[in-house]
Enzyme design. Structure first.
Site, short mmCIF file in Angstrom:
data_model
loop_
_atom_site.label_atom_id
_atom_site.label_comp_id
_atom_site.label_asym_id
_atom_site.label_seq_id
_atom_site.Cartn_x
_atom_site.Cartn_y
_atom_site.Cartn_z
N ASP A 1 7.62 11.21 12.13
CA ASP A 1 7.70 12.48 12.85
C ASP A 1 9.13 12.95 13.02
OD1 ASP A 1 5.08 13.29 13.32
OD2 ASP A 1 4.83 11.93 15.00
N HIS B 1 18.51 3.82 16.10
CA HIS B 1 17.37 4.40 16.80
C HIS B 1 16.44 3.34 17.38
CE1 HIS B 1 15.55 8.31 17.62
NE2 HIS B 1 14.37 7.74 17.53
N GLU C 1 -2.62 14.52 14.36
CA GLU C 1 -2.11 13.75 15.49
C GLU C 1 -2.80 14.24 16.76
OE1 GLU C 1 2.05 13.22 16.12
OE2 GLU C 1 2.40 12.26 14.18
#
Length: 592
Positions: free
Chosen positions: A212, A146, A329
């Protein structure tokens, strides 16, 4: 009936014959595996011997010519050390190990081979072989791939496929165990956070801090920091680790914690893979809630949003909203991005999306969204039940300064909330829009300059230079500095008690099209303009998930003198030959 001596003798000979057959079969399998390993290593050795450097690979050319022509003893050393894991050097394996989520080419050479370990010892043996060789070859650990700029690559070296560790001896459960009495989970470095969540929830427990996106490996996020909307309260994921099993660049297998080998423990956390490979992490657990009241509120100004966010995270403990949300957030909504431009847009109906778009136009093309959650129920009894969460929500909707009529609330399971990004991922995959370029830019900014940044970047660069076709959110939310451990290798602003993270997480269209290449170029140019703006305006910022093209950039732009000196000293101690994670471009040759 008693067994006669003859029958006992026949039975004994049958058992011996069966044992001999099993032993022969095992020997044949081991010999075949060893021959495959020898063949693969022979090819690897040939590839490394015949590789040359060129000016085009300047980051790897200085003093590295010998490094990529190791002596023929490499094969002998690896055989002598007893490496038995599968190694592949075919084009399919090396191409997969070269790819990452970023899909942004930076011209790094591919790896020569990929190691598929069965046990951590396989990784240790590989690292010891490289370390003891006169010309050490690069080794990098790769989880889900990632990274966005080839950080997990091993140019002309060996990539370790960490996911293979979870595939032996009956599956990942062997390397993922929960201690209910001890209130912790032991997770292999290759384990996904979503599996850690499921294992913990089976006992009514949960880790303290999250990312997240949960479909990332434990070792991967702990090598960076691991942040989300809970970091204001519990800190990043690296602040919630009790113990690690680490394999250093010297090939040493070490169990470390704040009380044992503390310097290595701190170095590895947020260390960008430079000091060791994380093969196990002990993560503390707490009682898990059952539900989440998921809230989204829209604002027409950055000042109103950030003031409310700061109140929620407890900067001013006297405010009515302080501490009422468990997750805080925020994001920037560009009017011309449209509903399809956000992977979070399924939260709203078509009618609501149209109203939001109209409000954005009235506000000059930009809105701000506060996203939060209130947890309740389950084992987290201290947080109360549904009536308590209703009261907390009433206070929030009364006190916060959002645009009235633009509050949206959903009630979901705790696990569903934490894994909410997965739904968007599956939709993007189905549309062929997941494996596309992701030229992400993540920054940490001091609280005192976040509004200057908003004017120049959100209302300036991003609004002025529309990038039609780009998708993805632009996140902005605050964190408390005292929840971050300064002894770790993670770099964050230390000028003020509160700093903001800004994540410009945009994606392009497939890069093999002309439109895709042009859009990718515009997005990367825009990122460079944002960094120049910060420099020209004197806004101190540090990159999260950082990328710099050379060591000078890391030293001067990212670390600064004091932190760089500590980082180099740790590198000399735990990976002096710069074997690990050369794809980061921090160290590309052994330290003197």
């Amino acid at each position: 009936m008693p067994i006669s001596p003859l029958e006992r003798s026949v039975t004994k000979h049958r058992e011996i014959d069966r044992s001999l057959k099993l032993g022969l079969q095992m020997a044949v399998r081991n010999k075949a595996r060893e021959m495959r390993l020898i063949a693969a290593l022979f090819v690897l050795n040939c590839l490394l011997k015949t590789t040359t450097t060129s000016p085009a690979t300047s980051a790897y050319s200085r003093g590295d010519a010998l490094a990529w022509r190791p002596a023929t003893s490499l094969l002998h050393q690896l055989r002598h050390l007893g490496v038995r894991a599968l190694i592949r050097d075919d084009a399919e394996a090396t191409a997969l190990a070269s790819a990452d989520f970023g899909n942004v080419s930076d011209a790094q050479p591919p790896p020569a081979a990929v190691l598929y370990p069965s046990l951590p010892e396989d990784i240790a043996k590989l690292l010891r072989a490289s370390c003891t060789h006169p010309s050490p070859f690069p080794v990098s650990a790769r989880g889900c791939g990632h990274s966005t700029r080839g950080q997990a690559s091993a140019p002309r070296g060996v990539v370790v496929d960490m996911m293979s560790l979870g595939c032996h001896a009956g599956g990942s459960s062997i390397r993922l165990s929960v201690s209910v009495d001890g209130r912790y989970v032991d997770a292999g470095g290759e384990q996904l956070w979503v599996d850690v969540l499921r294992a913990a929830l089976a006992h009514g427990l949960t880790p303290w801090s999250w990312t997240d996106y949960l479909h990332l490996t434990v070792g991967g996020t702990l090598s960076n920091a691991g942040i989300s909307g809970q970091a204001f309260r519990h800190g990043p994921q690296i602040s919630s680790v009790q113990e690690l099993d680490v394999i250093s660049g010297l090939g040493e297998m070490v169990t470390c914690s704040k009380d044992k080998h503390a310097d290595l423990f701190d170095a590895v956390l947020g260390g960008l893979g430079q000091f060791g490979v994380i093969t196990r992490a002990r993560i503390p657990l707490m009682p898990a809630p059952a539900r989440a009241r998921w809230v989204r509120l829209f604002y027409t100004s950055a000042a109103a949003l950030t003031a409310d966010q700061e109140g929620l995270i407890g900067i001013n403990l006297g405010t009515a909203v302080s501490g009422l949300m468990d997750y805080v957030e925020g994001s920037v909504v560009l009017a011309d991005q449209g509903r399809a431009g956000s992977w979070r847009s399924s939260f709203f109906s078509d009618a609501d999306a149209a109203r939001i778009a109209a409000l954005a136009e009235e506000a000059g093309g930009i809105l701000y969204c506060l996203e939060g959650a209130l947890y309740y129920g389950g084992a987290a009894a201290a947080r109360g039940g549904e009536s308590d969460v209703d009261q907390r929500l009433d206070v929030l909707l009364r006190e916060l300064r959002y645009a009235r009529g633009f509050a949206f609330v959903q009630d979901v399971s705790y696990a569903g909330f934490l894994d909410r990004v997965r739904d968007g991922e599956l939709k993007l995959r189905a549309a062929g829009l997941w494996d596309v370029p992701h030229p992400w830019l993540n920054l940490f900014l001091p609280r005192s300059r976040v509004l200057d940044f908003a004017v120049g970047v959100f209302h300036g660069i991003l609004r002025r230079d529309s990038t039609t076709g780009a998708m993805g959110p632009v996140l902005v939310y605050p964190m408390n500095r005292n929840r971050w451990d300064p002894d770790t290798s993670a770099v964050f602003p230390d000028e003020e008690e509160v700093f903001y993270t800004v994540g410009i997480l945009r994606s392009s269209v497939p890069a093999w099209t002309d439109d895709g290449r042009q859009l990718l170029r515009r997005l990367e140019e825009q990122n460079e303009e944002i960094l120049r703006f910060c420099e020209e305006m004197g806004i101190p910022c540090v990159q999260y998930l950082p990328y710099y093209g050379d060591q000078e950039g890391w030293e001067k732009k990212h670390f600064g003198p004091a932190k760089w000196a500590r980082f180099v000293e740790r590198k000399r101690k735990y990976d002096p030959k710069a074997i690990l994670s050369r794809g980061q471009r921090i160290f590309t040759s052994p330290l003197a």
